[in-house]
Design a protein around this motif. Structure first.
Motif, PDB file in Angstrom:
ATOM      1  N   LEU A 425       0.814  -1.219   0.000  1.00 40.09           N
ATOM      2  CA  LEU A 425       0.000   0.000   0.000  1.00 40.09           C
ATOM      3  C   LEU A 425       0.847   1.269   0.000  1.00 40.09           C
ATOM      4  O   LEU A 425       0.320   2.369   0.075  1.00 40.09           O
ATOM      5  CB  LEU A 425      -0.915   0.002   1.226  1.00 40.09           C
ATOM      6  N   LEU A 447      -0.388   8.017  -5.438  1.00 44.70           N
ATOM      7  CA  LEU A 447      -0.887   7.324  -4.251  1.00 44.70           C
ATOM      8  C   LEU A 447      -2.398   7.115  -4.321  1.00 44.70           C
ATOM      9  O   LEU A 447      -2.913   6.064  -3.932  1.00 44.70           O
ATOM     10  CB  LEU A 447      -0.511   8.109  -2.995  1.00 44.70           C
ATOM     11  N   ARG A 451      -3.884   3.331  -4.240  1.00 40.76           N
ATOM     12  CA  ARG A 451      -4.695   2.876  -3.116  1.00 40.76           C
ATOM     13  C   ARG A 451      -6.168   2.731  -3.460  1.00 40.76           C
ATOM     14  O   ARG A 451      -6.917   2.078  -2.730  1.00 40.76           O
ATOM     15  CB  ARG A 451      -4.494   3.830  -1.930  1.00 40.76           C
ATOM     16  N   SER A 452      -6.585   3.326  -4.586  1.00 40.08           N
ATOM     17  CA  SER A 452      -7.983   3.162  -4.999  1.00 40.08           C
ATOM     18  C   SER A 452      -8.271   1.734  -5.449  1.00 40.08           C
ATOM     19  O   SER A 452      -9.439   1.338  -5.528  1.00 40.08           O
ATOM     20  CB  SER A 452      -8.315   4.136  -6.129  1.00 40.08           C
ATOM     21  N   PHE A 454      -7.157  -0.907  -3.806  1.00 42.33           N
ATOM     22  CA  PHE A 454      -7.058  -1.783  -2.646  1.00 42.33           C
ATOM     23  C   PHE A 454      -8.169  -1.475  -1.647  1.00 42.33           C
ATOM     24  O   PHE A 454      -8.628  -0.343  -1.540  1.00 42.33           O
ATOM     25  CB  PHE A 454      -5.718  -1.600  -1.924  1.00 42.33           C
TER      26      PHE A 454
END
Length: 624
Positions: A425, A447, A451-452, A454
């Motif tokens: 992440l 970022l 992270r979108s 996960f």
């Protein structure tokens, strides 16, 4: 940020820091100039008042011209009204200016705190950071509302009084100035001691905040282990030190201001003694003597004000040094990345060539043969990582996760399981090697984009103040109420939500204090599913849930993980036995990989872990 940064005293004036602080005035130059103009006008009205008194006495009262006295009285009233208006404009403008600057500065600090990597929070207590955002910003606000602009008014008033005194009578002016050495001695004593007292107050404020944050957050542990008495004693000690530091500061103020008044009274007595004799001798008018007395009383006011503003300046310099130290802390995990010229969006899946060794790759699973709902191929290529230089937590780890594949990760405590998730992440960056998602190095991605893809479900679920529905959608306006309810139903969270007084609109206490551990974990699952992630990460997600709730979650996960890349960390091997592949970490190294039955047949680390959990009723491995 150093552990002792709250004890930073710094210079009384630092031009570098002041230039940065003045930069926050730029958007509000108009207001600053208005306040400056009001100060100048107000000083002018105040300087005119003793002159009008002199004129009334010498030119009208002494000659019996009562009509002239009335005119002067009206002029004096005009100066009072003008001074009031100027003071009103000055005060309101500076206070509004300070509030806007404080708003801008807090917003900038909080924005920077949100972008700092987790390693920064590992090193800095939350209580100290709260002091930065609250008390230190308040100190800078005091500088702008009572310091930077208004000190100009004090200087202007002081210079104006000196000029008027000399022009009225140089002899009385010298008498007034003869007490200045006493003023300087008292002021120097005050500045030196209050400076040290202020440092102590700031230090204990920060320690008090840190203590309260830590102990209030951990109140359940404090009560469980019956540490209330010891915690209270420690609080009393810190609170007492803070009180004593403030009392010492009060003592210095209590001595300083009466001392200034006493010196001012001494100056007035000299003026009356010598001036009265000169009036009787006919070399000085009574009006001049009265005006001189009034000016002398006003002469010491800006001196004491500037002494106090010196402490505001000292406080602001120390606070700004700490704040700018925080703002200058580099954002190590950022969109600019560690590789390439800039961020790139996630690309379509691309072929990766032989970067993972056979132990991690293993035979192709059934999940790899079925079509994936979307991209999500993860390659961990020779990754090593150390929180502290020279102490590797992960050592040359390599494996591949195909789209739609379900991977379990097991290992003893401290083997590096959660660290691996943190690297996926990008809460931390790898020390060496690389991790790619669909062919793109994570460090080349934004970022937000990374992270979108996960969703992370942790063992320790964090809920925010708000409602049940608000904690599921977390501010995402595009997640409808129907989608929230569907996600809750999928993980069986709707069973307990429907029993709540207001259902999905039920308020959630701080950190979900009114919900059970199992209920909070179900909400965490609903939150992850509502975001419809491409890759689902479960970090000990069912370790604190009872068996019945765990079975409900597992039923939901079997449906939801179909075609979705899933990585699950677990201590309880029962939760990952049906995974497509299981990775076994040991002391930071990937030691085994395979299905549940294959790993049992190896009779290695996984087999020993299985024996420890099911000792006495372990079934014989199948297919061996």
């Amino acid at each position: 940020m150093a552990a002792h940064d709250d004890e930073i005293l710094g210079k009384a004036y630092d031009s570098r820091l002041m230039r940065r602080l003045i930069g926050y005035l730029r958007p509000y130059w108009g207001r600053a100039l208005l306040a400056l103009a009001a100060i100048i006008v107000g000083v002018g009205f105040q300087l005119a008042q003793p002159v009008l008194v002199k004129r009334a006495i010498d030119q009208h009262i002494a000659t019996g011209d009562l009509r002239g006295v009335g005119v002067v009285a009206l002029l004096y009233l005009g100066t009072l009204i003008g001074a009031f208006v100027a003071e009103f404009v000055q005060t309101t403008t500076l206070q509004m200016l300070g509030q806007r600057i404080m708003y801008d500065l807090r917003r900038q600090v909080y924005d920077h705190l949100q972008r700092l990597d987790l390693a920064y929070y590992d090193r800095n207590p939350v209580g100290r950071l709260m002091t930065r955002v609250t008390s230190d910003v308040d100190a800078i606000n005091d500088l702008f509302t009572s310091g930077v602009v208004s000190v100009f008014g004090d200087l202007l008033s002081l210079c104006g009084i000196i000029a008027v005194l000399v022009s009225l009578d140089w002899r009385l002016a010298l008498l007034t100035f003869c007490v200045l050495p006493l003023i300087l001695m008292v002021t120097q004593w005050f500045r030196r001691n209050v400076r040290e007292s202020y440092r102590e107050v700031r230090t204990w404020v920060s320690r008090l905040n840190a203590f309260l944050q830590e102990n209030l957050t951990g109140m359940a542990t404090v009560q469980l282990f019956r540490r209330e008495g010891r915690a209270f004693e420690e609080f009393q000690r810190v609170n007492g030190e803070h009180r004593d530091a403030n009392l010492r500061s009060i003592y210095y103020y209590a001595v300083f201001y009466p001392a200034i008044e006493l010196i001012g009274a001494l100056s007035t007595a000299l003026i009356l003694w010598f001036g009265g004799g000169w009036v009787l001798g006919g070399t000085l008018t009574i009006g001049t003597l009265v005006a001189f007395t009034q000016y002398a009383q006003r002469f010491f006011r800006p001196i004491s004000d500037m002494s106090e503003k010196f402490n505001l300046l000292q406080a602001a310099m120390a606070s700004s040094e700490r704040l700018f130290g925080l703002l200058d802390t580099p954002v190590r995990i950022s969109d600019s990345g560690a590789l390439g010229p800039g961020p790139s969006a996630l690309t379509n899946a691309r072929e990766e060539g032989g970067v993972a060794p056979s132990i991690a790759q293993g035979p192709r699973s059934k999940a790899a043969d079925r079509p994936a709902l979307g991209a999500g191929r993860i390659v961990v290529d020779d990754v090593s990582f150390a929180y502290n230089p020279g102490v590797d937590v992960l050592k040359h780890v390599s494996f591949t996760v195909e789209p739609g594949q379900r991977i379990g990760i097991v290992g003893a405590t401290g083997s590096g399981k959660s660290t691996l998730i943190n690297l996926l992440l990008r809460f931390y960056d790898v020390t060496s090697g690389r991790i790619t998602l669909d062919g793109r190095d994570l460090r080349e991605m934004t970022l937000a984009d990374l992270r979108s893809h996960f969703a992370l479900v942790l063992q320790d679920v964090y809920l925010f103040s708000g409602t049940i529905a608000g904690n599921i959608r977390l501010g995402r306006d595009d997640i409808s109420d129907a989608r929230v309810r569907a996600a809750a139903e999928a993980v069986h969270a709707d069973v307990f939500i429907r029993d709540l007084p207001q259902g999905y609109d039920t308020p959630v206490a701080e950190r979900g204090a009114t919900l059970s551990v199992g209920q909070k974990q179900l909400l965490s699952f609903a939150r992850a599913l509502a975001f419809d992630p491409q890759i689902l990460i479960l970090d000990e997600a069912t370790s604190s849930v009872d068996t019945e709730t765990e079975n409900l979650i597992r039923d939901a996960l079997h449906v939801l993980m179909a075609g979705r890349t899933t990585i699950a960390i677990a201590h309880r091997l029962s939760t990952i036995q049906d995974m497509d592949r299981i990775l076994v970490l040991h002391r930071g190294e990937l030691r085994e990989a395979g299905t549940h039955q294959e790993l049992l047949a190896l009779r290695g680390i996984y087999h020993r872990l299985y024996e420890l959990q099911y000792q006495g009723h372990m079934p014989a491995p199948q297919g061996t």
